[in-house]
Design a protein around this motif. Structure first.
Motif, mmCIF file in Angstrom:
data_model
loop_
_atom_site.group_PDB
_atom_site.id
_atom_site.type_symbol
_atom_site.label_atom_id
_atom_site.label_comp_id
_atom_site.label_asym_id
_atom_site.label_seq_id
_atom_site.Cartn_x
_atom_site.Cartn_y
_atom_site.Cartn_z
ATOM 1 N N ILE A 1 -5.636 6.634 -4.873
ATOM 2 C CA ILE A 1 -5.195 7.592 -3.847
ATOM 3 C C ILE A 1 -4.272 8.584 -4.533
ATOM 4 O O ILE A 1 -3.394 8.193 -5.313
ATOM 5 N N ASN A 2 -4.458 9.874 -4.245
ATOM 6 C CA ASN A 2 -3.541 10.881 -4.776
ATOM 7 C C ASN A 2 -2.646 11.386 -3.634
ATOM 8 O O ASN A 2 -2.649 10.834 -2.540
ATOM 9 N N SER A 3 -1.908 12.453 -3.890
ATOM 10 C CA SER A 3 -0.971 12.963 -2.889
ATOM 11 C C SER A 3 -1.681 13.452 -1.631
ATOM 12 O O SER A 3 -1.168 13.319 -0.518
ATOM 13 N N THR A 4 -2.887 13.983 -1.783
ATOM 14 C CA THR A 4 -3.657 14.421 -0.619
ATOM 15 C C THR A 4 -4.018 13.219 0.245
ATOM 16 O O THR A 4 -3.911 13.268 1.474
ATOM 17 N N LYS B 1 -1.144 0.259 -3.631
ATOM 18 C CA LYS B 1 0.069 -0.526 -3.396
ATOM 19 C C LYS B 1 1.223 0.001 -4.255
ATOM 20 O O LYS B 1 2.344 0.166 -3.782
ATOM 21 N N LYS B 2 0.929 0.300 -5.535
ATOM 22 C CA LYS B 2 1.959 0.838 -6.427
ATOM 23 C C LYS B 2 2.431 2.208 -5.964
ATOM 24 O O LYS B 2 3.621 2.503 -5.987
ATOM 25 N N LEU B 3 1.490 3.046 -5.524
ATOM 26 C CA LEU B 3 1.841 4.380 -5.053
ATOM 27 C C LEU B 3 2.717 4.302 -3.802
ATOM 28 O O LEU B 3 3.686 5.059 -3.673
ATOM 29 N N LEU B 4 2.410 3.400 -2.900
ATOM 30 C CA LEU B 4 3.243 3.218 -1.703
ATOM 31 C C LEU B 4 4.660 2.787 -2.091
ATOM 32 O O LEU B 4 5.634 3.248 -1.501
ATOM 33 N N ALA B 5 4.774 1.916 -3.097
ATOM 34 C CA ALA B 5 6.090 1.461 -3.548
ATOM 35 C C ALA B 5 6.863 2.583 -4.234
ATOM 36 O O ALA B 5 8.056 2.785 -3.956
ATOM 37 N N ILE B 6 6.201 3.330 -5.113
ATOM 38 C CA ILE B 6 6.861 4.412 -5.844
ATOM 39 C C ILE B 6 7.385 5.485 -4.888
ATOM 40 O O ILE B 6 8.479 6.014 -5.063
ATOM 41 N N ASN C 1 8.083 1.276 3.016
ATOM 42 C CA ASN C 1 9.108 1.041 4.033
ATOM 43 C C ASN C 1 8.732 1.669 5.370
ATOM 44 O O ASN C 1 9.350 1.369 6.389
ATOM 45 N N ILE C 2 7.762 2.554 5.370
ATOM 46 C CA ILE C 2 7.347 3.257 6.583
ATOM 47 C C ILE C 2 6.071 2.650 7.158
ATOM 48 O O ILE C 2 5.947 2.467 8.361
#
Length: 116
Positions: free
Chosen positions: A54-57, A86-91, A96-97
Protein backbone atom coordinates in the motif's frame (compact mmCIF):
# COMPACT_ATOMS: atom_id res chain seq x y z
CA UNK A 1 -5.79 -5.28 -7.54
CA UNK A 2 -8.82 -7.49 -7.12
CA UNK A 3 -11.72 -6.32 -4.95
CA UNK A 4 -14.50 -8.59 -3.78
CA UNK A 5 -17.30 -7.44 -1.52
CA UNK A 6 -20.15 -9.17 0.26
CA UNK A 7 -22.71 -8.14 2.83
CA UNK A 8 -23.19 -10.44 5.81
CA UNK A 9 -25.49 -9.61 8.72
CA UNK A 10 -25.52 -5.90 7.89
CA UNK A 11 -21.72 -5.61 7.60
CA UNK A 12 -19.92 -4.92 4.33
CA UNK A 13 -16.89 -7.22 3.97
CA UNK A 14 -14.33 -6.11 1.37
CA UNK A 15 -11.33 -8.28 0.42
CA UNK A 16 -8.39 -6.65 -1.35
CA UNK A 17 -5.90 -8.82 -3.22
CA UNK A 18 -2.73 -7.38 -4.75
CA UNK A 19 -1.36 -3.85 -4.40
CA UNK A 20 -3.37 -0.78 -3.39
CA UNK A 21 -1.22 1.87 -5.03
CA UNK A 22 -2.87 3.88 -7.75
CA UNK A 23 -5.86 5.97 -8.60
CA UNK A 24 -7.46 3.18 -10.64
CA UNK A 25 -7.25 0.83 -7.62
CA UNK A 26 -8.54 3.41 -5.18
CA UNK A 27 -11.31 4.53 -7.55
CA UNK A 28 -12.42 0.93 -7.95
CA UNK A 29 -12.43 0.44 -4.16
CA UNK A 30 -14.43 3.62 -3.55
CA UNK A 31 -16.95 2.68 -6.26
CA UNK A 32 -17.37 -0.79 -4.77
CA UNK A 33 -18.03 0.59 -1.29
CA UNK A 34 -20.26 3.43 -2.53
CA UNK A 35 -22.41 0.91 -4.41
CA UNK A 36 -23.29 -0.67 -1.05
CA UNK A 37 -23.83 2.54 0.92
CA UNK A 38 -27.31 2.89 -0.55
CA UNK A 39 -28.16 -0.26 1.39
CA UNK A 40 -27.89 1.73 4.63
CA UNK A 41 -24.79 -0.12 5.75
CA UNK A 42 -22.84 1.64 8.47
CA UNK A 43 -20.21 -1.00 9.20
CA UNK A 44 -17.37 -2.29 7.06
CA UNK A 45 -14.49 -4.75 7.40
CA UNK A 46 -11.62 -4.52 4.93
CA UNK A 47 -9.52 -7.68 4.62
CA UNK A 48 -5.89 -6.75 3.94
CA UNK A 49 -4.42 -10.21 4.47
CA UNK A 50 -3.67 -10.59 0.74
CA UNK A 51 -2.65 -6.98 0.11
CA UNK A 52 1.08 -7.00 -0.58
CA UNK A 53 1.76 -3.26 -0.80
CA UNK A 54 0.00 0.00 0.00
CA UNK A 55 1.33 3.46 -0.82
CA UNK A 56 0.18 6.89 0.37
CA UNK A 57 -2.71 6.90 -2.11
CA UNK A 58 -3.93 3.58 -0.72
CA UNK A 59 -3.61 4.82 2.87
CA UNK A 60 -5.54 7.93 1.88
CA UNK A 61 -8.47 5.92 0.54
CA UNK A 62 -8.57 3.76 3.69
CA UNK A 63 -8.70 6.91 5.83
CA UNK A 64 -11.42 8.26 3.54
CA UNK A 65 -13.48 5.09 3.98
CA UNK A 66 -13.01 5.17 7.75
CA UNK A 67 -14.21 8.79 7.80
CA UNK A 68 -17.16 7.91 5.58
CA UNK A 69 -18.36 5.12 7.87
CA UNK A 70 -17.76 7.04 11.10
CA UNK A 71 -19.62 10.08 9.75
CA UNK A 72 -22.61 7.77 9.18
CA UNK A 73 -22.46 6.66 12.82
CA UNK A 74 -20.71 3.41 11.94
CA UNK A 75 -17.26 1.90 12.05
CA UNK A 76 -14.67 0.24 9.85
CA UNK A 77 -12.27 -2.53 10.86
CA UNK A 78 -9.16 -3.77 9.05
CA UNK A 79 -8.75 -7.54 8.97
CA UNK A 80 -5.33 -9.13 9.37
CA UNK A 81 -3.11 -6.69 7.44
CA UNK A 82 -0.19 -8.39 5.65
CA UNK A 83 3.38 -7.44 6.62
CA UNK A 84 3.86 -4.30 4.51
CA UNK A 85 0.45 -2.73 5.26
CA UNK A 86 0.91 -3.55 8.97
CA UNK A 87 4.33 -1.84 9.02
CA UNK A 88 2.98 1.18 7.14
CA UNK A 89 0.11 1.54 9.62
CA UNK A 90 2.62 1.44 12.49
CA UNK A 91 5.05 3.92 10.89
CA UNK A 92 2.26 6.40 10.17
CA UNK A 93 0.71 5.78 13.62
CA UNK A 94 -2.58 4.97 11.89
CA UNK A 95 -2.66 1.73 13.86
CA UNK A 96 -3.92 3.96 16.69
CA UNK A 97 -6.83 5.16 14.55
CA UNK A 98 -7.87 1.97 12.76
CA UNK A 99 -9.29 -1.00 14.62
CA UNK A 100 -7.52 -4.17 13.51
CA UNK A 101 -9.09 -7.62 13.81
CA UNK A 102 -7.30 -10.95 13.46
CA UNK A 103 -9.95 -12.51 11.22
CA UNK A 104 -13.50 -12.14 9.89
CA UNK A 105 -15.04 -13.59 13.06
CA UNK A 106 -13.21 -11.08 15.27
CA UNK A 107 -14.18 -8.24 12.92
CA UNK A 108 -17.83 -9.28 13.10
CA UNK A 109 -17.63 -9.38 16.91
CA UNK A 110 -16.13 -5.89 17.02
CA UNK A 111 -18.70 -4.45 14.63
CA UNK A 112 -21.83 -6.25 15.84
CA UNK A 113 -22.12 -4.47 19.20
CA UNK A 114 -21.87 -1.20 17.27
CA UNK A 115 -24.67 -2.34 14.97
CA UNK A 116 -27.10 -3.08 17.80
Amino acid sequence: MTITSTVKNGILFVRLTGDLIGSSDTDQLLQSVNAHLGEELNHCAVDLSETRYINSTGIGVLVSLLTKFRSRGGEMVLINPADHPKKLLAITKLNNIFTVAADEVAARQQLTPAAI
